[in-house]
Design an enzyme around this catalytic site. Structure first.
Site, PDB file in Angstrom:
ATOM      1  N   LYS A  16     134.728 -80.231  17.362  1.00  0.00           N
ATOM      2  CA  LYS A  16     135.900 -81.040  17.725  1.00  0.00           C
ATOM      3  C   LYS A  16     137.126 -80.122  17.743  1.00  0.00           C
ATOM      4  CE  LYS A  16     133.283 -85.098  16.512  1.00  0.00           C
ATOM      5  NZ  LYS A  16     132.912 -86.137  15.544  1.00  0.00           N
ATOM      6  N   THR A  37     115.836 -74.311  14.736  1.00  0.00           N
ATOM      7  CA  THR A  37     116.388 -73.047  15.205  1.00  0.00           C
ATOM      8  C   THR A  37     117.876 -72.943  14.881  1.00  0.00           C
ATOM      9  OG1 THR A  37     114.728 -72.913  16.915  1.00  0.00           O
ATOM     10  CG2 THR A  37     116.748 -71.658  17.302  1.00  0.00           C
TER      11      THR A  37
HETATM   12  C1  PLP Z   1     131.448 -86.552  15.194  1.00  0.00           C
HETATM   13  C2  PLP Z   1     131.258 -86.792  13.729  1.00  0.00           C
HETATM   14  C3  PLP Z   1     130.260 -86.133  13.012  1.00  0.00           C
HETATM   15  C4  PLP Z   1     129.210 -85.330  13.697  1.00  0.00           C
HETATM   16  O1  PLP Z   1     129.692 -84.099  14.103  1.00  0.00           O
HETATM   17  P1  PLP Z   1     128.995 -83.384  15.360  1.00  0.00           P
HETATM   18  O2  PLP Z   1     129.340 -81.976  15.175  1.00  0.00           O
HETATM   19  O3  PLP Z   1     129.541 -84.030  16.577  1.00  0.00           O
HETATM   20  O4  PLP Z   1     127.519 -83.649  15.225  1.00  0.00           O
HETATM   21  C5  PLP Z   1     130.234 -86.255  11.643  1.00  0.00           C
HETATM   22  N1  PLP Z   1     131.136 -87.028  10.984  1.00  0.00           N
HETATM   23  C6  PLP Z   1     132.067 -87.727  11.649  1.00  0.00           C
HETATM   24  C7  PLP Z   1     133.019 -88.559  10.879  1.00  0.00           C
HETATM   25  C8  PLP Z   1     132.152 -87.642  13.031  1.00  0.00           C
HETATM   26  O5  PLP Z   1     133.051 -88.377  13.695  1.00  0.00           O
END
Ligand code: PLP
Length: 411
Positions: free
Chosen positions: A247, A277
């Site tokens: 993100k 992996t």
């Molecule tokens: C998006 C999200 C995740 C998962 O993260 P990713 O890297 O997208 O798998 C975990 N916790 C929260 C609160 C999220 O919004």
């Protein structure tokens, strides 16, 4: 195939409940972020993306893309296997050091996604504590709930961000019982922020361990982008911090940071870490570059917050029902699944603005919304364009205005 009917029926159920998801076919354009090309009905048009979780546009940052390109050329495209089989690549070693340093913890462990990191870490940590009780915030993300479930431990849910309720449960559990408090720092649908300091105080007083998901805050808050705990000066009080690289850091992967024994135990016991992996070296190198950049530069964070404030102000002035919070999430209330989908469709088709509808089960029924996430790249002209588009859509579909929403929210 004689089993086909079961799948058709399952899909029909989703459609009947208006929960069937349609993904927009989008081609992101790194050079023109936040623009993307929307492919549909054989055509292709430019749209402005207003709901990306690439909050700072780091996915297109020259240092990040450059690190990825260079690492791929140097090490190849893949990891070559699990870390058990192929060893830990040089960029992953560097990434974990970068992340441990970011959070001021002695160790960190990288996973292939944030979702997997929560599943692996929560289930393993709670599972290794004798007869652990997990105290979980009511609004926790699916990945945390899956981790809790997988641990097989007893779980009690405390009301969202309600430290009095948490204290009741901690007290009732007694000092002897092993307790793990699991929560997020910033909840991504409402954009509200946890009282981390109060939670860690309670945890210390009642001898509980704390686990905080900072997925929607890493890169975005704190002097070095370590998140809300850093911003609030309580990072050292949180036992395990979990984050994503996908993100604010614009790439892919997840991680935990904490005490060496905890991190080493997760590394050693979690099947969802061991038997999959590793992150490709190029992804790890790109993520490291993003983390490193945002540690040193506050410019993206400052511009991000300014654009968010401008967006909220412009929408509120236009009578659009922005749901109040103190974060970078701009939720706009619709309150109906059908209307939410219609608003999103109209924005895309008429105004070339992409904002995905947020419906049940992601949010409670009756609180359906558009979730807007301005980035540092959404300038004044784009904010004005968004405001006009929402005004048109709100009028055309007769959606709740800010004053009608205030009345609903007060009920
Ligand atoms: C998006 C999200 C995740 C998962 O993260 P990713 O890297 O997208 O798998 C975990 N916790 C929260 C609160 C999220 O919004």
């Amino acid at each position: 195939m004689r089993y086909r009917q079961f799948f058709d029926d399952a899909l029909t159920r989703l459609r009947d409940e208006r929960r069937y998801r349609v993904f927009a076919h989008l081609e992101r354009d790194a050079a023109r972020f936040p623009l993307a090309t929307w492919h549909h009905d054989g055509g292709a048009v430019d749209v402005t993306v207003w709901c990306s979780n690439d909050y700072l546009g780091m996915g297109r940052h020259p240092a990040v893309v450059g690190a990825m390109r260079e690492a791929a050329a140097r090490y190849g495209a893949g990891a070559g296997g699990t870390r058990n089989i192929s060893g830990t690549s040089h960029p992953v070693v560097g990434l974990e050091a970068e992340l441990a340093d970011l959070h001021g913890k002695p160790a960190a462990l990288a996973f292939t996604s944030g979702w997997i990191s929560n599943l692996a870490a929560i289930s393993t940590i709670a599972g290794l504590l004798p007869d652990a009780l997990i105290l979980s915030d009511a609004a926790n993300h699916n990945s945390m709930i899956e981790g809790i479930r997988r641990s097989g431990c007893e779980k009690q849910v405390f009301r969202h961000n309600d430290t009095e309720h948490l204290e009741e449960l901690l007290r009732a559990a007694g000092p002897e019982r092993a307790k793990l408090v699991v929560f997020e720092s910033l909840y991504s649908m409402d954009g509200d922020i946890a009282p981390i300091g109060r939670i860690t105080d309670l945890a210390r007083r009642h001898d509980a361990m704390t686990y905080c998901d900072e997925v929607h805050a890493v890169g975005l808050y704190g002097p070095r982008g370590a998140g809300i705990a850093e911003r609030d000066g309580v990072m050292a009080e949180v036992d395990v911090i979990e984050g994503t690289l996908a993100k604010g850091f614009g790439t892919l992967g997840g991680y935990i940071a904490g005490d060496t024994a905890v991190i080493d135990a997760v590394r050693s016991y979690a099947p969802s870490f061991i038997f999959t992996t590793a992150l490709p070296p190029a992804v790890a190198a790109a993520a490291s570059a993003a983390v490193r950049h945002l540690k040193a530069s506050g410019e993206e964070r400052a511009r991000h917050q300014a654009r968010v404030a401008d967006t909220k102000a412009a929408l509120l002035a236009a009578g659009i029902p922005v749901m109040a919070n103190r974060s970078h999430i701009v939720p706009v209330f619709v309150g109906d699944a059908e209307a939410c989908k219609a608003a999103s469709d109209r924005l895309l088709e008429r105004h070339r603005i992409y904002i995905q509808p947020i419906n049940y089960p992601t949010v409670a029924r009756g609180t359906e919304r558009l979730r807007i996430t301005p980035t540092p790249f959404h300038d004044a002209a784009r904010i004005a364009e968004l405001t006009e588009a929402l005004r048109e859509v709100w009028r055309a579909l007769d959606l709740p205005t800010a004053s009608r929403y205030a009345a609903i929210a007060a009920e």
